[in-house]
Enzyme design. Sequence first.
Site, PDB file in Angstrom:
ATOM      1  CG  HIS A  21      -2.261   0.554   1.056  1.00  0.00           C
ATOM      2  ND1 HIS A  21      -2.927   0.621  -0.150  1.00  0.00           N
ATOM      3  CD2 HIS A  21      -3.106   1.119   1.959  1.00  0.00           C
ATOM      4  CE1 HIS A  21      -4.111   1.173   0.025  1.00  0.00           C
ATOM      5  NE2 HIS A  21      -4.243   1.500   1.291  1.00  0.00           N
ATOM      6  CG  ASN A  67      -8.421   4.986   4.357  1.00  0.00           C
ATOM      7  OD1 ASN A  67      -7.795   4.595   3.373  1.00  0.00           O
ATOM      8  ND2 ASN A  67      -8.964   4.152   5.216  1.00  0.00           N
ATOM      9  CG  ASP A  92      -2.055   0.602  -3.312  1.00  0.00           C
ATOM     10  OD1 ASP A  92      -2.291   1.787  -2.985  1.00  0.00           O
ATOM     11  OD2 ASP A  92      -2.727  -0.352  -2.876  1.00  0.00           O
ATOM     12  CG  ASN A 113     -11.199   3.400   1.422  1.00  0.00           C
ATOM     13  OD1 ASN A 113     -12.233   3.479   0.783  1.00  0.00           O
ATOM     14  ND2 ASN A 113     -10.966   2.414   2.271  1.00  0.00           N
TER      15      ASN A 113
END
Length: 188
Positions: A21, A67, A92, A113
């Site tokens: 991530h 997020n 990603d 997100n």
Amino acid sequence: MKKFLIVGLGNIGEKYANTRHNIGFKILDKLAQKEDLTFETQKLGDISTYKFKGRTFILLKPSTYMNLSGKAVLYWMTKEKIPIENLLIITDDLNLSFGNIRLKTKGSAGGHNGLKDIQDKLQTTNYNRFRFGISDEFTQGRQVDYVLGEWTDEEHSKLTERLDKSVELIKSFGTAGINNTMNSFNGK
């Protein structure tokens, strides 16, 4: 002088440092390493400035966690007076094979997100995004563990070349423009 805001998405903290991530952070770290740049902690993120061929690249690693990335993006775009066409978000992507690169000028958040929050704060889906493939080699219900998991040995061995290619893409974005860069790098 043309200015660009290059935002690598990721999560702050040692526990996330080598996760899939955090590829956005990793790509910006690679550029900083190659060009002997350092990041400085400032409002809503770590910032470094890179000057190349008459362009200024402001590199941002948001400290807001993935997020809530939109807050940092909007703040730095406003502070540095960066037009949206000079914004590049690095993220990603589960829908691309490992290391595959796709540059786009707009699109949906695709369930990501971080991108959802950026779209919410910018009030548009029309911004440049550099999607780095992490593949979808996880079993049903294990997506979060996979995304927040560390690279396999095989992926890690191929990562250096992919990071180098990603640094080239960023430089091309600022010097050759989005369309030429898409033609040169997409799918490579």
